[in-house]
Structure formats: C-alpha cells, structure tokens
Design an enzyme around this catalytic site. Structure first.
Site, PDB file in Angstrom:
ATOM      1  CE  LYS A 198      -3.545   2.558   2.450  1.00  0.00           C
ATOM      2  NZ  LYS A 198      -4.638   2.451   3.636  1.00  0.00           N
ATOM      3  CE  LYS A 254      -5.913   2.011  -0.531  1.00  0.00           C
ATOM      4  NZ  LYS A 254      -6.276   1.918   0.785  1.00  0.00           N
TER       5      LYS A 254
HETATM    6  C1  PBG Z   1      -7.788   3.655   5.404  1.00  0.00           C
HETATM    7  C2  PBG Z   1      -7.798   3.294   3.894  1.00  0.00           C
HETATM    8  C3  PBG Z   1      -7.715   4.169   2.965  1.00  0.00           C
HETATM    9  C4  PBG Z   1      -8.182   3.396   1.592  1.00  0.00           C
HETATM   10  C5  PBG Z   1      -8.503   2.331   2.210  1.00  0.00           C
HETATM   11  N1  PBG Z   1      -8.669   2.234   3.707  1.00  0.00           N
HETATM   12  C6  PBG Z   1      -7.030   5.614   2.766  1.00  0.00           C
HETATM   13  C7  PBG Z   1      -5.808   5.930   3.416  1.00  0.00           C
HETATM   14  O1  PBG Z   1      -5.037   5.075   3.792  1.00  0.00           O
HETATM   15  O2  PBG Z   1      -5.684   7.064   3.649  1.00  0.00           O
HETATM   16  C8  PBG Z   1      -8.022   4.239   0.279  1.00  0.00           C
HETATM   17  C9  PBG Z   1      -9.268   3.552  -0.605  1.00  0.00           C
HETATM   18  C10 PBG Z   1      -9.534   4.361  -1.877  1.00  0.00           C
HETATM   19  O3  PBG Z   1      -8.918   5.712  -1.976  1.00  0.00           O
HETATM   20  O4  PBG Z   1     -10.653   4.186  -2.477  1.00  0.00           O
HETATM   21  N2  PBG Z   1      -6.731   3.078   6.102  1.00  0.00           N
END
Ligand code: PBG
Length: 312
Positions: free
Chosen positions: A178, A232
């Site tokens: 991520k 992601k």
């Molecule tokens: C939170 C989380 C995020 C997303 C999924 N879980 C945002 C972040 O890490 O700030 C992003 C999903 C998206 O942008 O569609 N931990």
C-alpha cells in the site's frame, strides 16, 4: 477465442461507505455516483450486488465526528456502525462475503491509521488495538479481515488473536503493498477524515518510487499468515501487481482506488472519455497484470454491463 484474460463479476469486490441514520443516501461530491448508505439501504444494495454475481463487498464507515478520539475507542465498540452493518448484511444476504478494513483512521480525531504518541505513530500499541478491532469485526460476522494500516507485525498479531478466539476460518486479505498515494483523496472525503488528517502517511505507507520494498512487505505479510495480498492503488502500480503475482503466486488483489474512479468519472462527464469502455478496459488490464480480484467502485456498474453483454 484468442482472449488470454477475462473479466467476470466474480472477480469484483464492491467497496461501500456506510453512514448513520435510516433511509440515508448521501452523495460524495468527489466520487460522482457513489453514495454513503445507511445500514437499511446497504442491505438492499448488497442484495442487488449478490444477484449480479459479485462475491464480496468491503465496508467503510463514516463515523460520527463526536465519536472520534485519540484512542480510536469506537473501533472496539461491538455496536459501531461497521459491526451493525455487518450483522444486517449477514442476515439479509447470508452468502455474500463481507470484508472489513482494519485501521484506525475512521475513528481517530487526527485521521491517522494508528495511535499518535508525541506526534509519531506508535506501531506496537496500535497493533494491539488492531487485533482487538479485528476480533469484534469477526464476532459481528465479518468473513475477510483486511488490515489497511501498514503497521509492522499486524498480520501475525491479528491471525494469532483470531485463532485464539475460535475464528481460524476468518481470512486475512493484507493491504500488503500500500503506497503513500495522493489518489486516496476522495476516499478520505467519503469517510470524513480529509478535514481532520494532520500531516501525511509517508512514515508507514510505501514510497511510490519503491518496488523491491513492496516485495519485502508482501513476503512478510504472507509469512505472518495472510491468505490473500493486495496492491493499492491500482492503475499506476500494475508493475507491482505483476511482480507480486509472479514472485509469490498468492491470491493477488488490486484496489482501483477512489482517485482513479474520480478521474474516469470526471473525464467521462466532460465528454472526454467514453465511460463504459474506459471502465471495462481498466478492469481487464488489472486481470492481465495478474490480479485474481479487483476492489472497485465500478463493481455494480461493470457487473450489470457484463450481464447485459452475456444475455445479448
Ligand atoms: C484507510 C484506507 C484508505 C483507503 C482504504 N483504506 C485511505 C488511506 O490510507 O488514507 C483508500 C481507498 C480509496 O482511495 O479508494 N486505511
């Protein structure tokens, strides 16, 4: 006959934002076509998704700001929004998979995924809370626990805690690779953390310039017991999806995040891109890159289109 990859509704996971109240459908301005839904409406929407052949949904809460605090205590409330939504969906649509995010950002008053001690994230204190959060979600009926926080050691701690409490059947999909990405902006609007977030998440999310580091994170999560791994964001990171699939062979998922969704919608609204074609091409590209499954806000629209094409 020569198509090497195919897209089907059973490759899709639908992320849904849940809000308080009854009969509530709140538009999210930076995600046209996506609404936050109250628990009663979520159950209805999920019934439709199941009928289209979508095997799983992912839930995200828009927590009442009054319930957010430095300890993220609402994350551990068995009656919080996510756990109420999970119970309602289990009752209405027993055979759809329910995936719940494990991270503290919807519950902290500073919008970070972990606890802040003197302005820095306390990894180990956060991991204890994450394991407890995962357990209340499993008790509510969650099938897939998805740690999205990127703390070190959380997958192993969650696995052990779930097993000790008799939830060895609950699976873990780790947000393994991520990245600290600007593509999450609209998501933070949706869960209501963009106005509160202080600073950024670069100390715990991956640097967009790194690929080998992502492989090390994936290896750790698999060694700690992740059943599935995720990359992601999606489209700017297809090289990472391919590397994960080739190097580990584990069930590999990709998240087409909120900013990717928003870009396609905005261009289509301006008449600059053809919405359905771009949507389908982007989803097929994830499959070609090696993704077994895709989390996408287009899940229902794409599944409806696939159904039409199949019956034509
Ligand atoms: C939170 C989380 C995020 C997303 C999924 N879980 C945002 C972040 O890490 O700030 C992003 C999903 C998206 O942008 O569609 N931990």
């Amino acid at each position: 006959m020569v198509a090497e990859t195919r897209l089907s509704p059973d490759n899709l996971i639908w992320p849904i934002f849940v809000c308080e109240g009854a009969n509530q459908r709140q538009p999210i301005p930076s995600m046209p076509g996506v609404d936050r839904l109250s628990v009663d409406l979520v159950a209805e929407a999920v019934t439709h998704a199941k009928d289209l052949g979508i095997p799983a949904i992912a839930l995200f809460p828009n927590t009442d700001p009054a319930l957010r605090n430095a300890e993220a205590s609402e994350a551990l409330n068995p009656g919080n929004l996510i756990n109420r939504a999970t119970r309602a969906i289990k009752q209405a649509v027993p055979d759809i998979g329910i995936m719940c995010d494990v991270a503290l950002d919807p519950y902290t008053d500073h919008g970070h995924d972990g606890l802040l001690i003197d302005g820095t994230i306390d990894n180990d204190a956060t991991v204890d809370i994450l394991a407890a959060q995962a357990l209340v979600q499993a008790q509510a009926g969650c099938d897939i626990i998805a740690p999205s926080d990127m703390m070190d050691g959380r997958v192993g701690a969650i696995r052990q805690h779930l097993d000790q409490h008799g939830f060895s059947d609950v699976q873990i999909m780790a947000y393994a690779a991520k990245y600290a990405s600007a593509f999450y902006g609209p998501f933070r609007d949706a869960v209501g953390s963009s106005s509160t977030l202080i600073g950024d998440k670069r100390t715990y999310q991956l640097n967009p310039s790194n690929s080998d580091e992502a492989m090390r994170e994936v290896a750790l999560d698999i060694a700690e017991g992740a059943d599935m791994v995720m990359v992601k964001p999606g489209m700017p990171y297809l090289d990472i999806v391919r590397r994960v699939k080739t190097e580990f062979g584990a069930p590999t998922f990709v998240y087409q995040v909120s900013g990717e969704y928003a870009m396609i919608c905005a261009a289509a609204q301006n008449g600059w891109l053809e919405r359905q074609q771009v949507m389908m091409e982007s989803l097929l590209a994830f499959r070609r890159a090696g993704a077994n499954g895709i989390l996408t806000y287009f899940a229902v629209e794409a599944a409806e289109l696939l159904q039409q094409l199949n019956s034509a």
